[in-house]
Design an enzyme around this catalytic site. Sequence first.
Site, PDB file in Angstrom:
ATOM      1  N   GLU A 174       0.751  -1.240   0.151  1.00  0.00           N
ATOM      2  CA  GLU A 174      -0.025   0.016  -0.076  1.00  0.00           C
ATOM      3  C   GLU A 174       0.818   1.229  -0.025  1.00  0.00           C
ATOM      4  O   GLU A 174       0.449   2.276   0.498  1.00  0.00           O
ATOM      5  CB  GLU A 174      -1.008   0.080   1.326  1.00  0.00           C
ATOM      6  CG  GLU A 174      -2.204  -1.119   1.168  1.00  0.00           C
ATOM      7  CD  GLU A 174      -1.763  -2.122   2.042  1.00  0.00           C
ATOM      8  OE1 GLU A 174      -0.416  -2.454   2.168  1.00  0.00           O
ATOM      9  OE2 GLU A 174      -2.519  -2.906   2.680  1.00  0.00           O
ATOM     10  N   PHE A 184     -14.832 -17.298   1.494  1.00  0.00           N
ATOM     11  CA  PHE A 184     -13.781 -16.155   1.439  1.00  0.00           C
ATOM     12  C   PHE A 184     -12.422 -16.653   1.816  1.00  0.00           C
ATOM     13  O   PHE A 184     -12.230 -16.780   2.969  1.00  0.00           O
ATOM     14  CB  PHE A 184     -14.235 -14.668   1.950  1.00  0.00           C
ATOM     15  CG  PHE A 184     -14.922 -13.974   1.030  1.00  0.00           C
ATOM     16  CD1 PHE A 184     -16.428 -14.293   1.224  1.00  0.00           C
ATOM     17  CD2 PHE A 184     -14.863 -13.252   0.023  1.00  0.00           C
ATOM     18  CE1 PHE A 184     -17.414 -13.758   0.520  1.00  0.00           C
ATOM     19  CE2 PHE A 184     -15.873 -12.595  -0.837  1.00  0.00           C
ATOM     20  CZ  PHE A 184     -17.024 -12.842  -0.518  1.00  0.00           C
ATOM     21  N   SER A 194      -5.947  -4.024   1.409  1.00  0.00           N
ATOM     22  CA  SER A 194      -6.239  -3.631  -0.125  1.00  0.00           C
ATOM     23  C   SER A 194      -7.066  -4.874  -0.718  1.00  0.00           C
ATOM     24  O   SER A 194      -6.845  -4.700  -2.209  1.00  0.00           O
ATOM     25  CB  SER A 194      -5.201  -2.975  -0.851  1.00  0.00           C
ATOM     26  OG  SER A 194      -4.774  -2.031   0.088  1.00  0.00           O
ATOM     27  N   GLU A 202     -12.870 -18.147   5.410  1.00  0.00           N
ATOM     28  CA  GLU A 202     -14.370 -17.646   6.272  1.00  0.00           C
ATOM     29  C   GLU A 202     -15.178 -18.034   5.551  1.00  0.00           C
ATOM     30  O   GLU A 202     -15.476 -17.815   4.304  1.00  0.00           O
ATOM     31  CB  GLU A 202     -13.901 -16.066   6.510  1.00  0.00           C
ATOM     32  CG  GLU A 202     -13.100 -15.607   7.541  1.00  0.00           C
ATOM     33  CD  GLU A 202     -13.217 -14.159   7.712  1.00  0.00           C
ATOM     34  OE1 GLU A 202     -13.973 -13.425   6.649  1.00  0.00           O
ATOM     35  OE2 GLU A 202     -12.704 -13.490   8.575  1.00  0.00           O
ATOM     36  N   VAL A 207     -20.206 -13.948   4.645  1.00  0.00           N
ATOM     37  CA  VAL A 207     -21.215 -13.274   5.453  1.00  0.00           C
ATOM     38  C   VAL A 207     -22.268 -12.319   4.255  1.00  0.00           C
ATOM     39  O   VAL A 207     -21.685 -11.605   3.520  1.00  0.00           O
ATOM     40  CB  VAL A 207     -20.617 -12.180   6.551  1.00  0.00           C
ATOM     41  CG1 VAL A 207     -21.955 -11.456   7.131  1.00  0.00           C
ATOM     42  CG2 VAL A 207     -19.931 -12.868   7.419  1.00  0.00           C
ATOM     43  N   SER A 224     -11.396   9.723   1.698  1.00  0.00           N
ATOM     44  CA  SER A 224     -11.305   8.417   2.071  1.00  0.00           C
ATOM     45  C   SER A 224     -12.520   8.249   3.546  1.00  0.00           C
ATOM     46  O   SER A 224     -12.969   9.210   3.883  1.00  0.00           O
ATOM     47  CB  SER A 224     -10.058   7.819   3.138  1.00  0.00           C
ATOM     48  OG  SER A 224      -8.896   8.041   2.113  1.00  0.00           O
TER      49      SER A 224
HETATM   50  N1  LIG Z   1     -16.295 -13.562   5.287  1.00  0.00           N
HETATM   51  C1  LIG Z   1     -16.525 -12.543   4.212  1.00  0.00           C
HETATM   52  N2  LIG Z   1     -17.952 -12.391   3.866  1.00  0.00           N
HETATM   53  C2  LIG Z   1     -18.283 -11.667   2.786  1.00  0.00           C
HETATM   54  N3  LIG Z   1     -17.367 -10.841   2.088  1.00  0.00           N
HETATM   55  C3  LIG Z   1     -16.090 -10.861   2.323  1.00  0.00           C
HETATM   56  C4  LIG Z   1     -15.595 -11.836   3.757  1.00  0.00           C
HETATM   57  N4  LIG Z   1     -14.388 -11.659   3.807  1.00  0.00           N
HETATM   58  C5  LIG Z   1     -13.802 -10.739   2.657  1.00  0.00           C
HETATM   59  N5  LIG Z   1     -14.934 -10.148   2.171  1.00  0.00           N
HETATM   60  C6  LIG Z   1     -14.815  -9.278   0.928  1.00  0.00           C
HETATM   61  O1  LIG Z   1     -13.465  -9.119   0.527  1.00  0.00           O
HETATM   62  C7  LIG Z   1     -13.001  -7.723   0.696  1.00  0.00           C
HETATM   63  C8  LIG Z   1     -11.842  -7.700   1.207  1.00  0.00           C
HETATM   64  O2  LIG Z   1     -11.504  -8.633   2.445  1.00  0.00           O
HETATM   65  P1  LIG Z   1     -11.055  -7.889   3.772  1.00  0.00           P
HETATM   66  O3  LIG Z   1     -11.113  -8.823   5.096  1.00  0.00           O
HETATM   67  O4  LIG Z   1     -11.701  -6.612   4.051  1.00  0.00           O
HETATM   68  O5  LIG Z   1      -9.519  -7.650   3.392  1.00  0.00           O
HETATM   69  P2  LIG Z   1      -8.805  -6.290   3.198  1.00  0.00           P
HETATM   70  O6  LIG Z   1      -7.741  -6.191   4.495  1.00  0.00           O
HETATM   71  O7  LIG Z   1      -8.076  -6.772   1.795  1.00  0.00           O
HETATM   72  O8  LIG Z   1      -9.600  -5.311   3.206  1.00  0.00           O
HETATM   73  C9  LIG Z   1     -14.196  -7.200   1.896  1.00  0.00           C
HETATM   74  O9  LIG Z   1     -14.256  -5.797   1.716  1.00  0.00           O
HETATM   75  C10 LIG Z   1     -15.381  -8.249   1.343  1.00  0.00           C
HETATM   76  O10 LIG Z   1     -16.227  -7.158   0.273  1.00  0.00           O
END
Ligand SMILES: Nc1ncnc2c1ncn2[C@@H]1O[C@H](COP(=O)(O)OP(=O)(O)O)[C@@H](O)[C@H]1O
Length: 395
Positions: free
Chosen positions: A16, A212, A220, A257, A260, A369
Amino acid sequence: MAKKRVVVLYGGRADEHSISCISTAGVLNAMDTERFEPIPVGITKDGKWIVNGEDPRGWKLDGGELPTVQVTPESRPVLLDVSRGQDGFFMGEPAHLTSGESGFGTSFVSLNDPEMQHVLTSMGHVDAVLPVLHGPYGEDGTVQGLLEMMGVPYVGCGVFASAACMDKHYTKIVLSAAGIPTAPGIMVDARNFTAADVLAKVEEAGLAYPLFVKPSRAGSSFGVTKVDKADDRETQQDRLAAAVATAGEHDWKVLIEQGVDGREIECAVLCPKAGDEPEASWPGEIVLDQGTDDQFYDFDSKYMDASASHVEVPANLPVSVLEDVRDVARRAFKAVDGAGLSRVDTFVTPDGTVVVNEINTMPGFTPISMYPKAWEATGVGYTELITRLIEGVLR
Ligand SMILES: Nc1ncnc2c1ncn2[C@@H]1O[C@H](COP(=O)(O)OP(=O)(O)O)[C@@H](O)[C@H]1O
Ligand SMILES: [Mg+2]
């Protein structure tokens, strides 16, 4: 009253890097220069600390090339003397960056050299450090540990909260212990797995599809894959294995995961002074403006394309649900021992249940942001936000 001198750290070794540069442009342009004298210290992608690089103030997200911290002919290396604390910031000469194998390397003069006294220049007393760094080596407790060692006040979460929130696996453990819901999930080691084992673990944990799969320590949306239910076990195994390998390019710790089904609602938490009760903003939502096939916010829609989305604060939800999100956000911040600021990202399911997805201890900080926008909508402007964060740590 003398202006407080604030080292603003930006760039860094994480993926990032450029987001940090753009956040820093925003911060430097908005900082109250009646109160503060900013000292921008850039960190190159390969970890060199410099002053007198390109002025970050002109950097923006305009679809062109992304800004990066580059060593220019005027740049000078920054050296820290840990034992001198707030007076421990020094600059070397420009030649030290370009000569020698690495940094000072073999070009460093000997202590007997009569010119030695001119080689390092004090950067003066530093009142505080504002690390506008995202990801590993910035948001994960490492730079915080360095500043703790030096005894220099800094904005944001400390070593533990930074490390715990950088690692989504441990965030889950800490939040669960505090009774805060997160998505059910398991951890696998991408260095050492078989497709059959992964599927067996998923089944054993009873995770429901879609899943996921994501690196435990990244950001990111790098390396995140949505895995849908397949018709047969073989296809399922292949999909899972491919997703684990993709996440494994970013981190050997891979989280699988349960998906959700909910809206992604983000809440900005602010607690400038250690020991105060954290405040939570009105929660916001990123609303995609353009039709997109992407299943979730990917890197481009989040950062690269300002026209692809906008933030809506407060999110279009009943007030009682918004209050639940604020409550969960404050509790999550306290559970991880947060300080300064964090953005708590949640899913709000159709029945109004709030599930924490992740906590970003140094969220994106450009004027558009979510973090600053959420505070603006709650009555704290961008400049005031920066002032409060810095003043909260001054001694
Ligand atoms: N358990 C989950 N259920 C639904 N969507 C998920 C889940 N985990 C991640 N996502 C989707 O993936 C995106 C990126 O995952 P995230 O955990 O926020 O990681 P980062 O740190 O890369 O932002 C989330 O903004 C969401 O859209
Ligand atoms: Mg996220």
